[in-house]
Design a protein around this motif. Structure first.
Motif, PDB file in Angstrom:
ATOM      1  N   GLN A 105       0.921  -1.136   0.012  1.00 14.83           N
ATOM      2  CA  GLN A 105      -0.119   0.169   0.155  1.00 14.83           C
ATOM      3  C   GLN A 105       0.853   1.151   0.013  1.00 14.83           C
ATOM      4  OE1 GLN A 105      -3.563  -0.408  -0.101  1.00 14.83           O
ATOM      5  NE2 GLN A 105      -2.683  -2.264  -0.681  1.00 14.83           N
ATOM      6  N   ALA A 106       2.356   1.143   0.172  1.00 14.43           N
ATOM      7  CA  ALA A 106       3.154   2.240  -0.155  1.00 14.43           C
ATOM      8  C   ALA A 106       4.430   1.676  -0.409  1.00 14.43           C
ATOM      9  CB  ALA A 106       3.331   2.956   1.403  1.00 14.43           C
ATOM     10  N   THR A 107       4.957   2.492  -1.366  1.00 16.54           N
ATOM     11  CA  THR A 107       6.174   1.635  -1.896  1.00 16.54           C
ATOM     12  C   THR A 107       7.463   1.569  -0.976  1.00 16.54           C
ATOM     13  OG1 THR A 107       7.982   2.257  -3.533  1.00 16.54           O
ATOM     14  CG2 THR A 107       7.024   4.249  -2.472  1.00 16.54           C
ATOM     15  N   PRO A 108       7.916   0.466  -1.200  1.00 22.76           N
ATOM     16  CA  PRO A 108       9.055   0.206  -0.143  1.00 22.76           C
ATOM     17  C   PRO A 108      10.518   0.860  -0.474  1.00 22.76           C
ATOM     18  CG  PRO A 108       8.594  -1.798  -1.708  1.00 22.76           C
ATOM     19  CD  PRO A 108       7.633  -0.678  -2.054  1.00 22.76           C
ATOM     20  N   LEU A 109      10.286   1.655  -1.585  1.00 22.33           N
ATOM     21  CA  LEU A 109      11.653   2.318  -2.180  1.00 22.33           C
ATOM     22  C   LEU A 109      11.773   3.715  -1.527  1.00 22.33           C
ATOM     23  CD1 LEU A 109      13.611   2.312  -4.836  1.00 22.33           C
ATOM     24  CD2 LEU A 109      11.820   3.644  -6.295  1.00 22.33           C
ATOM     25  N   ILE A 110      12.927   3.856  -1.059  1.00 19.82           N
ATOM     26  CA  ILE A 110      13.285   4.893  -0.423  1.00 19.82           C
ATOM     27  C   ILE A 110      14.568   5.520  -0.716  1.00 19.82           C
ATOM     28  CG2 ILE A 110      12.512   4.225   1.868  1.00 19.82           C
ATOM     29  CD1 ILE A 110      14.766   3.103   2.643  1.00 19.82           C
ATOM     30  N   LEU A 111      15.201   6.473  -0.298  1.00 17.78           N
ATOM     31  CA  LEU A 111      16.427   6.937  -0.673  1.00 17.78           C
ATOM     32  C   LEU A 111      17.218   6.969   0.740  1.00 17.78           C
ATOM     33  CD1 LEU A 111      15.871   9.926  -3.057  1.00 17.78           C
ATOM     34  CD2 LEU A 111      16.575   7.955  -3.591  1.00 17.78           C
ATOM     35  N   VAL A 112      18.423   6.739   0.668  1.00 20.14           N
ATOM     36  CA  VAL A 112      19.093   6.320   2.026  1.00 20.14           C
ATOM     37  C   VAL A 112      20.784   7.161   1.790  1.00 20.14           C
ATOM     38  CG1 VAL A 112      20.486   4.638   3.462  1.00 20.14           C
ATOM     39  CG2 VAL A 112      18.287   4.116   2.108  1.00 20.14           C
ATOM     40  N   SER A 113      21.054   7.994   2.677  1.00 20.20           N
ATOM     41  CA  SER A 113      22.324   8.303   3.054  1.00 20.20           C
ATOM     42  C   SER A 113      22.982   7.975   4.330  1.00 20.20           C
ATOM     43  CB  SER A 113      22.341  10.016   2.896  1.00 20.20           C
ATOM     44  OG  SER A 113      21.721  10.491   3.958  1.00 20.20           O
ATOM     45  N   THR A 114      24.304   8.178   4.419  1.00 24.04           N
ATOM     46  CA  THR A 114      24.709   7.905   5.714  1.00 24.04           C
ATOM     47  C   THR A 114      24.905   9.311   6.567  1.00 24.04           C
ATOM     48  OG1 THR A 114      27.160   8.399   4.857  1.00 24.04           O
ATOM     49  CG2 THR A 114      26.230   6.058   4.838  1.00 24.04           C
ATOM     50  N   LEU A 168      28.003   3.616  -0.936  1.00 23.29           N
ATOM     51  CA  LEU A 168      27.555   4.364  -0.129  1.00 23.29           C
ATOM     52  C   LEU A 168      28.275   4.669   1.111  1.00 23.29           C
ATOM     53  CD1 LEU A 168      25.062   6.327   0.442  1.00 23.29           C
ATOM     54  CD2 LEU A 168      24.088   4.477   1.979  1.00 23.29           C
ATOM     55  N   ILE A 169      28.998   3.498   1.940  1.00 24.50           N
ATOM     56  CA  ILE A 169      29.649   3.638   2.891  1.00 24.50           C
ATOM     57  C   ILE A 169      30.921   4.340   2.655  1.00 24.50           C
ATOM     58  CG2 ILE A 169      30.775   2.254   4.794  1.00 24.50           C
ATOM     59  CD1 ILE A 169      28.545   0.269   4.260  1.00 24.50           C
ATOM     60  N   ASN A 170      31.336   3.981   1.202  1.00 24.38           N
ATOM     61  CA  ASN A 170      32.839   4.550   1.016  1.00 24.38           C
ATOM     62  C   ASN A 170      32.548   5.854   0.403  1.00 24.38           C
ATOM     63  OD1 ASN A 170      33.841   2.226   2.045  1.00 24.38           O
ATOM     64  ND2 ASN A 170      33.949   1.161   0.169  1.00 24.38           N
ATOM     65  N   LYS A 171      31.591   6.363   0.427  1.00 23.60           N
ATOM     66  CA  LYS A 171      31.370   7.730  -0.281  1.00 23.60           C
ATOM     67  C   LYS A 171      31.633   7.938  -1.810  1.00 23.60           C
ATOM     68  CE  LYS A 171      32.180  10.467   4.102  1.00 23.60           C
ATOM     69  NZ  LYS A 171      31.981   9.153   4.977  1.00 23.60           N
ATOM     70  N   ILE A 176      21.688   6.701  -2.066  1.00 22.85           N
ATOM     71  CA  ILE A 176      21.372   5.496  -3.117  1.00 22.85           C
ATOM     72  C   ILE A 176      19.819   5.325  -2.865  1.00 22.85           C
ATOM     73  CG2 ILE A 176      23.619   4.369  -2.859  1.00 22.85           C
ATOM     74  CD1 ILE A 176      22.113   2.302  -0.987  1.00 22.85           C
ATOM     75  N   SER A 177      19.032   4.801  -4.018  1.00 23.38           N
ATOM     76  CA  SER A 177      17.717   4.452  -3.991  1.00 23.38           C
ATOM     77  C   SER A 177      17.825   3.020  -3.294  1.00 23.38           C
ATOM     78  CB  SER A 177      17.183   4.361  -5.230  1.00 23.38           C
ATOM     79  OG  SER A 177      17.753   3.391  -6.215  1.00 23.38           O
ATOM     80  N   ALA A 178      16.933   2.383  -2.664  1.00 23.21           N
ATOM     81  CA  ALA A 178      16.870   1.274  -1.976  1.00 23.21           C
ATOM     82  C   ALA A 178      15.574   0.734  -1.461  1.00 23.21           C
ATOM     83  CB  ALA A 178      18.070   1.233  -0.672  1.00 23.21           C
ATOM     84  N   TYR A 179      15.570  -0.426  -1.182  1.00 25.04           N
ATOM     85  CA  TYR A 179      14.154  -0.852  -0.604  1.00 25.04           C
ATOM     86  C   TYR A 179      14.317  -0.899   0.900  1.00 25.04           C
ATOM     87  CZ  TYR A 179      11.224  -2.621  -4.202  1.00 25.04           C
ATOM     88  OH  TYR A 179      10.214  -2.782  -5.377  1.00 25.04           O
ATOM     89  N   ILE A 180      13.391  -0.150   1.496  1.00 27.40           N
ATOM     90  CA  ILE A 180      13.220  -0.280   3.106  1.00 27.40           C
ATOM     91  C   ILE A 180      13.640  -1.420   4.020  1.00 27.40           C
ATOM     92  CG2 ILE A 180      10.860  -0.305   3.648  1.00 27.40           C
ATOM     93  CD1 ILE A 180      11.023   2.001   5.453  1.00 27.40           C
ATOM     94  N   SER A 181      13.065  -2.619   2.997  1.00 21.08           N
ATOM     95  CA  SER A 181      13.259  -3.880   3.711  1.00 21.08           C
ATOM     96  C   SER A 181      14.653  -4.475   3.672  1.00 21.08           C
ATOM     97  CB  SER A 181      12.363  -4.883   3.075  1.00 21.08           C
ATOM     98  OG  SER A 181      12.367  -4.875   1.685  1.00 21.08           O
ATOM     99  N   LYS A 182      15.666  -3.865   2.822  1.00 21.50           N
ATOM    100  CA  LYS A 182      16.891  -4.587   2.470  1.00 21.50           C
ATOM    101  C   LYS A 182      17.929  -3.622   3.277  1.00 21.50           C
ATOM    102  CE  LYS A 182      19.297  -6.853  -1.126  1.00 21.50           C
ATOM    103  NZ  LYS A 182      19.470  -8.026  -0.462  1.00 21.50           N
ATOM    104  N   TYR A 194      22.808   6.015   9.561  1.00 23.51           N
ATOM    105  CA  TYR A 194      22.012   6.300   8.276  1.00 23.51           C
ATOM    106  C   TYR A 194      20.860   7.229   8.320  1.00 23.51           C
ATOM    107  CZ  TYR A 194      19.092   2.267   9.349  1.00 23.51           C
ATOM    108  OH  TYR A 194      18.226   1.353   9.901  1.00 23.51           O
ATOM    109  N   ASN A 195      20.411   8.010   7.407  1.00 25.39           N
ATOM    110  CA  ASN A 195      19.291   8.666   7.337  1.00 25.39           C
ATOM    111  C   ASN A 195      18.315   7.915   6.177  1.00 25.39           C
ATOM    112  OD1 ASN A 195      19.946  10.930   8.669  1.00 25.39           O
ATOM    113  ND2 ASN A 195      21.223  11.445   7.282  1.00 25.39           N
TER     114      ASN A 195
END
Length: 865
Positions: A105-114, A168-171, A176-182, A194-195
């Motif tokens: 019902q809501a996309t698992p797709l998110i953006l993540v930063s350290t 992402l970790i090594n800058k 990155i785009s990612a799934y909230i479940s992974k 991370y954010n």
């Protein structure tokens, strides 16, 4: 002869299986990504035989790069596939595809930063590198989230996704785009802070993982479509109810990515949240929400043609599609016998041989949709109902809860009503954040409560006692024999409104929930499947209306007016005395009598219309908040009545004492002019004080349908005056730093917000033994914003509950006798009526060279002008 006999035996052994394999229809489903829990429902449906039971032989096609899945489905290369929200773009380009359900019902797709990247807000994205796939970057959920913060996509540097979290970790990339479940799990395992930038947190809760097929399949083989859809949903329900077992299956047979069990379990729990986000129905899909997604794509200029959503979605809702065997069963079966437990309102009761409660309406809907009659068998309790199921007296129990004892003799349908559980106590008990905070007490629980054993294991320091019904339990709570009683929210509200509203309250929610299902006799498998299909046709709005009809009870009298009547009586006595002495007081006494009479009439009018005004105010709130607003307003009323009594007690005492003194001196002939006029001055001054306070309180109770312009500093002064007697009693000093700022809104609602905040601060300070108790109030204008800050030096709110203080039925421990929903209502008022937001943080600060710590509430209003 031996060879012939062997041949015949082999035919009998293998011929049935050959027939069965021929009967199974071969179909394919194409996955949208590599094997993981994201597709567990389809794996389960295949491995548990759900597809086979539906007459299907399903081939699950693994993902591979470079294929155009929507086009391949439209051309019938695949029968079914899993797609993202971007299916709307394919549909607008002319692909003949039809969506069957939306799993997420809501996309698992998110953006993540350290945290190290210093990208802590969407505004920080400017001129940064974002690693993403073409599909991810195409999703409107991400685009809308970024654009809503005035960040242009042209200002971002997009690079191709490597699917390696170390980049992402090594800058090598900032985001990155990612799934909230992974990805969050991977970062947690590596100890990286991370954010997360989640579209649904910004209001963009888009569908994802839609099951879809071709239009040709819908038109020519709808039976196969429905069979596959229902078997897949059955697989997902099993997968979510048995996450660890599903993870073991994936590791054994579908683990092309070599994922660990911990990863898969984490993924399953996160995806389950998304599947049931703002819904109780798995796979729910709504035309209005898809239209909103399309509109966003359209605004961004990405759509080519207008979409007919009736052509894009196959709606099975409110349709009952039965197999031929199920139809024959219903034609043959004339009556379903239901065990009904009486005295269990709002769920069920039998009065004058008529069924009442939620079950009554629920069974009427069932009779109408199945075209079958339901007869009722009255039972004593759940144990008695189960016994009658064993004996074959009943076929179903409509209000069953999932228990181990029940599983042995019944199959349980999907939940059709999911109700939170609450703790009820006497009204002098504090609100409870968590049951683990109380020890060595007795708490009553209904004998039918499915989580009774779980409660005993979870809270070993509490003595939980089973009782036959809620009324007995609340009587024992009222007598002090029990600390509290646990019940479902619906039953709690119903019984409180009828019998215990004046001395029992809801003191908090608990984690355990009551899920109502239909328990069906084990040997009635066809009836079980039919009832599950019936429940699938019920949308959340229907269930909510059905529930609210019986939970919400109108009452003419909702709280005790005794105190107001006593005050009114006291005023009347004063008026009669002043009238009696009117011929002695001349002009001064006439003026006094006139003022008292006017204010008395105003008080009467307030008293006569107060209940109706509260009702009108309550009904203006959202339907889902109806009961919460009722309790909040009642709490505010109680506080105001207490303030009236407190502030009027002294001036009434002065008037009464002065009048008695005049009478005595007159009777003994010792009434001189000096004493006479001094006494009259005291009476006049006290009456003017009464007039002033009743004006303040009358303004608080006066409803405001229209917005008005008012000065915030004046409003805060009014609020402080309303509570001033309590502050003086607790020796609390108010430190004010006000600017003259005018706003446009509902002033009385604004006063209620600050009464709640100031009362919380007062209650928190009253628990401290400090000599210096302060509440600081500051107002400032900052460009297009108006900021009001209220802080105290009471020590602050525990950090682990700081994020929960605006939830309903939750207390910050600032108050031991709060409403539990006061801050929730503050948040609702500020956001919905004042175009603003309210936040709370803990602050360390200095005042007069002393260091303090306390909670700081910040109300920010956004100036429309």
């Amino acid at each position: 002869m031996f060879k012939k006999l062997l041949y015949i035996i082999l035919i009998f052994i293998f011929f049935p299986s050959l027939l069965l394999s021929k009967d199974l229809k071969k179909i394919t489903i194409q996955l949208s990504w590599f094997d993981q829990f994201q597709f567990a429902g389809y794996y389960i449906a295949k491995e548990k035989g759900f597809y086979k039971e539906a007459g299907l032989d399903v081939n699950i096609k693994p993902f591979e790069f470079g294929i155009n899945i929507p086009n391949d489905v439209a051309k019938q290369k695949f029968d079914f596939a899993v797609g993202r929200e971007t299916l709307i773009l394919d549909k607008s380009k002319g692909a003949d595809i039809v969506a069957l359900y939306a799993l997420f019902q809501a996309t698992p797709l998110i953006l993540v930063s350290t945290k190290d990247s210093k990208v802590n807000s969407i505004e920080d994205f400017k001129n940064r590198t974002i690693m993403t796939t073409i599909d991810d970057s195409s999703e409107v959920s991400l685009k809308a989230m970024i654009r809503s913060h005035n960040v242009r996509l042209e200002d971002l540097n997009f690079v191709k996704h490597t699917h390696n979290i170390n980049d992402l970790i090594n800058k090598k990339t900032d985001v990155i785009s990612a799934y909230i479940s992974k990805s969050p799990f991977e970062l947690q395992q590596k100890g990286i802070d991370y954010n997360i930038f989640d579209p649904k947190k910004f209001g963009f809760d888009m569908y994802s993982d839609l099951l879809f097929t071709s239009k040709d399949m819908i038109e020519n083989d709808i039976d196969t479509v429905l069979a596959f859809k229902n078997a897949s949903l059955k697989g997902w329900e099993y997968a979510y109810e048995n996450i660890e077992e599903s993870a073991d299956l994936i590791i054994k047979k579908y683990n092309s990515q070599n994922l660990s069990k911990e990863e898969l379990v984490y993924e399953g729990k996160e995806l389950k949240k998304l599947s049931y986000f703002n819904t109780k129905k798995l796979g729910e899909i709504k035309k209005e929400k898809l239209q909103r997604i399309y509109d966003l794509y359209n605004i961004m200029g990405l759509t080519k043609n207008i979409i007919d959503f009736d052509d894009f979605i196959y709606f099975e809702d409110n349709k009952l599609v039965f197999t031929s065997n199920e139809k024959k069963y219903l034609e043959k079966r004339k009556v379903i016998k239901a065990c009904i437990i009486p005295n269990a309102m709002p769920y069920s009761d039998i009065k004058e041989n008529r069924l009442q409660g939620i079950t009554s309406d629920f069974m009427k809907m069932l009779e109408k949709k199945l075209n079958i009659n339901v007869s009722y068998v009255k039972t004593n309790n759940t144990e008695h109902s189960i016994e009658l199921i064993k004996k074959g007296v009943c076929d179903i129990i409509p209000t069953s809860q999932l228990t181990q004892e029940g599983k042995d003799i019944m199959n349980f349908t999907k939940s059709y009503l999911d109700i939170p559980s609450v703790l009820m106590t006497k009204d002098d008990k504090p609100f409870i954040e968590n049951l683990s905070n109380i020890k060595g007490v007795k708490i009553g629980v209904n004998r039918d409560f499915s989580s009774f054993e779980a409660l005993k294991l979870k809270y070993p320091d509490i003595d939980f006692i089973e009782l036959n019904n809620i009324v007995d339990g609340l009587e024992m709570v009222n007598k002090g024999e029990f600390y509290g009683y646990i019940s479902s929210m619906g039953q709690a509200w119903y019984i409180l409104q009828n019998d215990f509203l004046s001395h029992i309250k809801i003191s908090g929610k608990i984690d355990e929930r009551v899920e109502l299902r239909i328990g069906v006799k084990k040997d009635e498998s066809k009836l079980f499947d039919i009832l599950n299909k019936f429940i699938n046709t019920l949308d959340s709005e229907t269930i909510e209306l059905l529930s609210n009809k019986w939970v919400y009870v109108e009452h003419k009298k909702e709280f005790d007016y005794t105190l107001l009547y006593q005050i009114l009586f006291a005023i009347t006595v004063v008026i009669l005395f002043l009238l009696y002495r009117q011929n002695l007081l001349n002009k001064v006494n006439k003026d006094l009598n006139k003022k008292v009479e006017e204010k008395t009439q105003e008080l009467k009018r307030i008293n006569e219309t107060l209940e109706e005004k509260i009702k009108d105010e309550v009904e203006k709130n959202l339907k889902k908040d109806r009961l919460l607003v009722r309790q909040s307003k009642m709490a505010a009323m109680g506080q105001m009545i207490e303030n009236i009594a407190h502030q009027w007690r002294q001036p009434l005492s002065v008037i009464t004492t002065s009048a008695s003194g005049l009478k005595i001196k007159k009777e003994v002939g010792d009434l001189d002019d000096k004493f006479f006029f001094e006494t009259l001055d005291r009476i006049v001054n006290s009456s003017n004080y009464l007039s002033h306070t009743i004006d303040d309180f009358r303004y608080f109770f006066k409803p405001q349908d229209k917005k008005v312009k008012f000065d915030i500093s004046n409003t805060l002064e009014k609020t402080i005056n309303l509570l001033n007697s309590k502050f003086e009693q607790e020796h609390i000093k108010i430190v004010k730093d006000f600017q003259t700022i005018e706003v446009y809104g509902h002033e009385t609602e604004f006063i209620q917000v600050f009464i709640n905040i100031l009362n919380n601060a007062k209650d928190a300070l009253s628990l401290n033994d400090k000599d210096n108790k302060f509440i600081f109030i500051e107002t400032k204008r900052k460009k297009d914003k108006i900021v009001i800050k209220i802080k105290d030096n009471a020590g602050g709110i525990k950090s682990k509950i700081l994020d929960k203080v605006f939830e309903p039925y939750f207390t910050t421990k600032h108050t031991s006798k709060g409403t539990g929903i006061g801050l929730y209502m503050c948040d609702q008022i500020i956001s919905k009526y004042m175009n603003g937001q309210i936040e709370v943080t803990n602050k360390k600060f200095e005042y007069k060279e002393q260091k303090y710590k306390g909670a700081e509430f910040t109300v920010t209003l956004f100036d429309d002008n």
